[in-house]
Write a protein that holds these residues in place. Structure first.
Motif, mmCIF file in Angstrom:
data_model
loop_
_atom_site.group_PDB
_atom_site.id
_atom_site.type_symbol
_atom_site.label_atom_id
_atom_site.label_comp_id
_atom_site.label_asym_id
_atom_site.label_seq_id
_atom_site.Cartn_x
_atom_site.Cartn_y
_atom_site.Cartn_z
ATOM 1 N N ALA A 199 0.820 -1.215 0.000
ATOM 2 C CA ALA A 199 0.000 0.000 0.000
ATOM 3 C C ALA A 199 0.852 1.262 0.000
ATOM 4 O O ALA A 199 0.412 2.306 -0.509
ATOM 5 N N VAL A 200 2.056 1.185 0.566
ATOM 6 C CA VAL A 200 2.935 2.368 0.602
ATOM 7 C C VAL A 200 3.958 2.328 -0.520
ATOM 8 O O VAL A 200 4.789 3.241 -0.636
ATOM 9 N N LEU A 201 3.913 1.274 -1.350
ATOM 10 C CA LEU A 201 4.810 1.159 -2.506
ATOM 11 C C LEU A 201 3.974 0.898 -3.750
ATOM 12 O O LEU A 201 4.029 -0.194 -4.328
ATOM 13 N N PRO A 202 3.166 1.861 -4.175
ATOM 14 C CA PRO A 202 2.276 1.617 -5.325
ATOM 15 C C PRO A 202 3.058 1.346 -6.600
ATOM 16 O O PRO A 202 4.031 2.033 -6.920
ATOM 17 N N GLY A 203 2.639 0.313 -7.297
ATOM 18 C CA GLY A 203 3.293 -0.040 -8.555
ATOM 19 C C GLY A 203 4.615 -0.744 -8.399
ATOM 20 O O GLY A 203 5.304 -0.980 -9.394
ATOM 21 N N GLN A 204 4.984 -1.112 -7.190
ATOM 22 C CA GLN A 204 6.280 -1.775 -6.950
ATOM 23 C C GLN A 204 6.043 -3.113 -6.265
ATOM 24 O O GLN A 204 5.213 -3.231 -5.364
ATOM 25 N N LYS A 205 6.771 -4.128 -6.672
ATOM 26 C CA LYS A 205 6.674 -5.453 -6.081
ATOM 27 C C LYS A 205 7.879 -5.723 -5.197
ATOM 28 O O LYS A 205 8.945 -5.122 -5.371
ATOM 29 N N LEU A 206 7.709 -6.631 -4.257
ATOM 30 C CA LEU A 206 8.833 -7.058 -3.444
ATOM 31 C C LEU A 206 9.754 -7.942 -4.281
ATOM 32 O O LEU A 206 9.284 -8.655 -5.184
ATOM 33 N N PHE A 243 -3.858 -6.567 15.501
ATOM 34 C CA PHE A 243 -3.416 -5.224 15.877
ATOM 35 C C PHE A 243 -2.130 -4.862 15.139
ATOM 36 O O PHE A 243 -1.981 -3.736 14.637
ATOM 37 N N ALA A 244 -1.206 -5.825 15.055
ATOM 38 C CA ALA A 244 0.045 -5.575 14.337
ATOM 39 C C ALA A 244 -0.206 -5.389 12.846
ATOM 40 O O ALA A 244 0.361 -4.491 12.214
ATOM 41 N N TYR A 245 -1.054 -6.220 12.267
ATOM 42 C CA TYR A 245 -1.280 -6.190 10.819
ATOM 43 C C TYR A 245 -2.026 -4.937 10.376
ATOM 44 O O TYR A 245 -1.625 -4.259 9.412
ATOM 45 N N PHE A 246 -3.121 -4.621 11.062
ATOM 46 C CA PHE A 246 -3.986 -3.538 10.597
ATOM 47 C C PHE A 246 -3.539 -2.157 11.068
ATOM 48 O O PHE A 246 -3.896 -1.160 10.435
ATOM 49 N N LEU A 247 -2.788 -2.079 12.146
ATOM 50 C CA LEU A 247 -2.422 -0.766 12.684
ATOM 51 C C LEU A 247 -0.918 -0.524 12.666
ATOM 52 O O LEU A 247 -0.449 0.462 12.096
ATOM 53 N N VAL A 248 -0.170 -1.452 13.260
ATOM 54 C CA VAL A 248 1.266 -1.215 13.425
ATOM 55 C C VAL A 248 1.992 -1.218 12.085
ATOM 56 O O VAL A 248 2.824 -0.337 11.812
ATOM 57 N N PHE A 249 1.702 -2.189 11.237
ATOM 58 C CA PHE A 249 2.405 -2.295 9.959
ATOM 59 C C PHE A 249 2.267 -1.013 9.139
ATOM 60 O O PHE A 249 3.240 -0.497 8.597
ATOM 61 N N GLY A 250 1.047 -0.506 9.016
ATOM 62 C CA GLY A 250 0.823 0.687 8.212
ATOM 63 C C GLY A 250 1.603 1.880 8.733
ATOM 64 O O GLY A 250 2.223 2.628 7.962
ATOM 65 N N VAL A 251 1.588 2.067 10.061
ATOM 66 C CA VAL A 251 2.300 3.202 10.665
ATOM 67 C C VAL A 251 3.802 3.062 10.468
ATOM 68 O O VAL A 251 4.499 4.018 10.097
ATOM 69 N N PHE A 311 5.507 1.272 8.185
ATOM 70 C CA PHE A 311 5.933 1.350 6.783
ATOM 71 C C PHE A 311 5.839 2.782 6.253
ATOM 72 O O PHE A 311 6.688 3.222 5.471
ATOM 73 N N LYS A 312 4.818 3.505 6.663
ATOM 74 C CA LYS A 312 4.725 4.908 6.251
ATOM 75 C C LYS A 312 5.880 5.713 6.826
ATOM 76 O O LYS A 312 6.417 6.616 6.161
ATOM 77 N N PHE A 313 6.269 5.409 8.047
ATOM 78 C CA PHE A 313 7.405 6.112 8.656
ATOM 79 C C PHE A 313 8.693 5.799 7.907
ATOM 80 O O PHE A 313 9.498 6.700 7.633
ATOM 81 N N ILE A 314 8.899 4.527 7.552
ATOM 82 C CA ILE A 314 10.114 4.151 6.832
ATOM 83 C C ILE A 314 10.165 4.819 5.464
ATOM 84 O O ILE A 314 11.209 5.337 5.042
ATOM 85 N N VAL A 315 9.029 4.823 4.759
ATOM 86 C CA VAL A 315 8.988 5.460 3.442
ATOM 87 C C VAL A 315 9.291 6.956 3.547
ATOM 88 O O VAL A 315 9.942 7.540 2.671
ATOM 89 N N SER A 316 8.852 7.580 4.625
ATOM 90 C CA SER A 316 9.052 9.023 4.778
ATOM 91 C C SER A 316 10.510 9.401 5.002
ATOM 92 O O SER A 316 10.897 10.551 4.754
ATOM 93 N N VAL A 317 11.333 8.447 5.460
ATOM 94 C CA VAL A 317 12.741 8.767 5.725
ATOM 95 C C VAL A 317 13.668 8.258 4.626
ATOM 96 O O VAL A 317 14.882 8.406 4.733
ATOM 97 N N VAL A 318 13.128 7.641 3.557
ATOM 98 C CA VAL A 318 13.967 7.179 2.448
ATOM 99 C C VAL A 318 14.386 8.387 1.609
ATOM 100 O O VAL A 318 13.521 9.146 1.133
#
Length: 265
Positions: free
Chosen positions: A72-79, A144-152, A154-161
């Motif tokens: 969701a935080v990497l649109p158009g990109q695959k792992l 709780f980890a999947y729906f809340l923690v993961f999103g927060v 990953f968004k934080f990591i993307v913001s510091v790249v």
């Protein structure tokens, strides 16, 4: 011509000594416990394997579902995946994780069935509710980890790249991260159950649990720093629920096992 008499082959063995008989009597309960343990282990493994086979049949769909928070935080990109056998091993790990979760109630029931003969009747009545509550809390922690923690996170990591850097997460590393977080939050959400059991067994009192509250808070942040990624966001999202769940466990234990009032005559 005379024949020597040979000893009778059907001669009875001499009776066992008292010490040998006592040893046999003492070993019989041990053998029965070992046989019971083997039976419970075999049943648990067979049910897990059945769950694994079913989960592996849907491993591709489960993989897409598992990586959805990162995708969701990497649109158009695959792992990416580097190893030759990595695509297969990733799906094996996912199937094993799902099989563990869906067969957890059965596994806990086998553990209860093994220890049940040594429990009192009032203790046996608590086991089924504890199995249900433990299974639900573990799944709740994973959710709780999947729906809340993961999103927060990953968004934080993307913001510091940096803009000059391309972040290419590896599917194997992501799966290891996800499993670690699932286990950490799943176990964390078991804290109320652990508190209630400890109080019920008389290992610790409600007053003592309230007295060590400050140490629990420090320990929660230490545990969060060890088992979560090195970012403040994920550490706070594990430490704060751990403290709140500890307080919830103390509150429920105090309600369930409050001392009976003495009526003066």
């Amino acid at each position: 011509m005379t024949h020597r008499s040979s000893p009778c082959c059907c001669e009875l063995d001499p009776p066992l000594a008292d010490s040998e008989q006592d040893m046999i009597d003492n070993l019989q309960p041990l053998f029965s416990h070992l046989l019971e343990l083997r039976t419970r282990l075999v049943r648990g493994v067979l049910v897990f394997l059945l769950g694994f086979i079913v989960a592996f049949a849907f491993s591709a769909q489960l993989y897409d579902l598992l990586v959805a928070p990162l995708a969701a935080v990497l649109p158009g990109q695959k792992l990416v995946t580097i190893g030759i056998a990595s695509p297969f091993m990733v799906q094996v790990k996912i199937a094993a994780l799902v099989a563990f979760v869906i067969t957890l109630p059965h596994t806990l029931f086998q553990v209860w069935a093994f220890v049940a003969p040594g429990l009192y009747q009032h203790e046996k009545k608590l086991i089924i509710p504890l199995i249900i509550a433990s299974s639900l809390l573990f799944v709740l922690g994973m959710s709780f980890a999947y729906f809340l923690v993961f999103g927060v996170v990953f968004k934080f990591i993307v913001s510091v790249v940096p803009a000059s850097m391309q972040w290419l997460p590896d599917s194997g590393e992501y799966l290891d991260f996800a499993i670690g977080m699932f286990l950490a939050f799943g176990v964390t959400f078991e804290v109320p159950i652990a508190v209630i059991v400890l109080v019920k067994m008389g290992v610790v009192s409600i007053a003592k649990l309230r007295e060590i509250r400050s140490y629990v808070i420090v320990g929660a942040f230490v545990i969060a720093a060890i088992v979560t990624p090195p970012d403040v966001v994920s550490q706070l999202m594990l430490a704060i629920p751990l403290c709140l769940l500890y307080e919830l466990g103390v509150f429920i234990a105090a309600m369930l096992f409050r001392p009976k009032a003495v009526v003066a005559v």
